[in-house]
Design an enzyme around this catalytic site. Structure first.
Site, PDB file in Angstrom:
ATOM      1  N   LYS A  84     -10.164  19.756 -13.467  1.00  0.00           N
ATOM      2  CA  LYS A  84     -10.312  18.596 -14.345  1.00  0.00           C
ATOM      3  C   LYS A  84     -11.592  17.797 -14.047  1.00  0.00           C
ATOM      4  O   LYS A  84     -11.695  16.628 -14.398  1.00  0.00           O
ATOM      5  CB  LYS A  84      -9.072  17.700 -14.233  1.00  0.00           C
ATOM      6  N   LYS A  91      -7.129   5.284  -9.278  1.00  0.00           N
ATOM      7  CA  LYS A  91      -6.203   6.341  -8.851  1.00  0.00           C
ATOM      8  C   LYS A  91      -7.008   7.501  -8.282  1.00  0.00           C
ATOM      9  O   LYS A  91      -7.966   7.933  -8.924  1.00  0.00           O
ATOM     10  CB  LYS A  91      -5.371   6.810 -10.054  1.00  0.00           C
ATOM     11  N   TYR A 101       6.016   5.607  -5.611  1.00  0.00           N
ATOM     12  CA  TYR A 101       7.324   6.249  -5.531  1.00  0.00           C
ATOM     13  C   TYR A 101       8.182   5.609  -4.454  1.00  0.00           C
ATOM     14  O   TYR A 101       9.379   5.884  -4.370  1.00  0.00           O
ATOM     15  CB  TYR A 101       7.143   7.751  -5.269  1.00  0.00           C
ATOM     16  N   LYS A 113     -10.133   7.223 -12.501  1.00  0.00           N
ATOM     17  CA  LYS A 113      -9.237   8.272 -12.032  1.00  0.00           C
ATOM     18  C   LYS A 113     -10.086   9.429 -11.507  1.00  0.00           C
ATOM     19  O   LYS A 113     -10.847  10.046 -12.253  1.00  0.00           O
ATOM     20  CB  LYS A 113      -8.332   8.754 -13.163  1.00  0.00           C
ATOM     21  N   SER A 160       1.337  10.896  -5.588  1.00  0.00           N
ATOM     22  CA  SER A 160       2.358  11.786  -5.034  1.00  0.00           C
ATOM     23  C   SER A 160       1.950  12.374  -3.686  1.00  0.00           C
ATOM     24  O   SER A 160       2.768  12.469  -2.764  1.00  0.00           O
ATOM     25  CB  SER A 160       2.652  12.911  -6.022  1.00  0.00           C
TER      26      SER A 160
END
Length: 328
Positions: free
Chosen positions: A218, A249, A314, A196, A275
């Site tokens: 992060k 990801k 999505y 990630k 997203s």
């Protein structure tokens, strides 16, 4: 012009193109992420993700019913909590009567055959907005891992099929596997967000959960986007600790990484069409510079072509409908 080889011969008709197509995408490979909110008859629009909503449990059940009708039978659950339920240690994540376990039980009762995947990380529950416990501006690894293992048990008891740690703390897969096995959940799988990256493409998601970090970023736990060898190291560690599936990801800027991970491991490889990737296609369509459906199809096939066995997206319902309409 005399040519022995004419590749265009294999593209002459739609039927011929279908016959020689190299990449197949099945609806069973799609996972639909779901954003949960407390209450009843609650449908909250997410401004940066057109067509996606935070839903209360009752409306979540209706959406799942629609999805199952289209053949989508795998779901990834994320809770959106008010600030009043967040604290420094994410204690709401251990509440057996909280939003996530309550919704899991409701879905399991009504749809016993679907696959339920649960996100395991502290950011939806943390007043600091980070994936781990914060002390003096630092993210604590081992203390966070202990809490993540406890959270995983809450989800497993409520009916989760697969635990999906997305935090990127070192050692969390092994700790979760041990905790699950010690309580008899030997059949509960772990799909690890092994690779990630610290990415700008998560912005709309953080709006959806109101989970942006309150300070800093992060980058001390999510991966540097410049690295690929490190990705394979993360894969090896998670496999050794007991992961059943691994994740890359985001997807679109990391198709090369997906391909390398697929060649590196025998485990199923998932990729998250995140997203920001979703919203860019929506925005492009709205601006009149691209067709949304064609953008969706090309994107998801590119992720599959790179080697992803499972795609979190999505667009799952729209893609399922497209596959049904274009089945040959």
């Amino acid at each position: 012009m005399k040519l022995t080889q004419r590749p265009r011969r294999n593209r002459n008709t739609e039927a011929l193109r279908q016959m020689v197509a190299e990449t197949e995408l099945r609806v069973s490979q799609l996972v639909l992420p779901l954003f949960l909110v407390d209450g009843k008859d609650q449908q909250q629009a997410i401004s940066t993700m057109p067509g996606i909503f935070r839903l209360s449990p009752d409306l979540t059940l209706k959406l799942i019913e629609k999805a199952v009708g289209l053949g989508v039978k795998s779901f990834d659950l994320f809770p959106a909590l008010p600030e009043s339920k967040k604290d420094k240690y994410g204690t709401e994540s251990l509440n057996p009567n909280g939003l996530m376990p309550t919704t899991l039980k409701m879905i399991r009762d009504k749809f016993p055959d679907v696959t339920l995947i649960t996100d395991v990380a502290l950011d939806p529950y943390s007043s600091d907005g980070h994936d781990g416990i914060v002390e003096n501006g630092k993210i604590l690894n081992d203390e966070t891992v202990e809490l993540l293992a406890k959270m995983s048990l809450v989800h497993a008891r409520a009916g989760a099929d697969i635990i999906s740690p997305s935090d990127m703390m070192d050692g969390r897969v092994g700790a979760i596997r041990e905790a699950l096995d010690n309580e008899g959940f030997t059949n509960t799988g772990i799909l690890s967000y092994s690779v990630k990256y610290a990415s700008c493409f998560y912005g709309p998601f953080r709006e959806a959960l109101d989970s942006a970090p309150k300070f800093g970023d992060k980058k001390t736990y999510q991966m540097d986007f410049r690295n690929t060898r490190e990705a394979l190291r993360e894969i090896d560690l998670d496999v050794a600790e007991g992961a059943d599936m691994v994740m890359v990801k985001p997807a679109l800027s990391y198709l090369d990484v997906i391909a390398k991970v697929k060649a590196h491991t025998h485990l199923p490889v998932a990729a998250y069409n995140v997203s920001g990737e979703y919203s860019l296609i929506k925005a492009g369509h709205k601006a009149g510079i691209m067709d949304e459906t064609r953008g969706m199809v090309e994107t998801l096939y590119s992720i599959r072509r790179a080697g992803a066995d499972v795609i979190f997206t999505y667009f799952a319902l729209e893609m399922a409908q497209w596959l049904r309409d274009n089945r040959n």
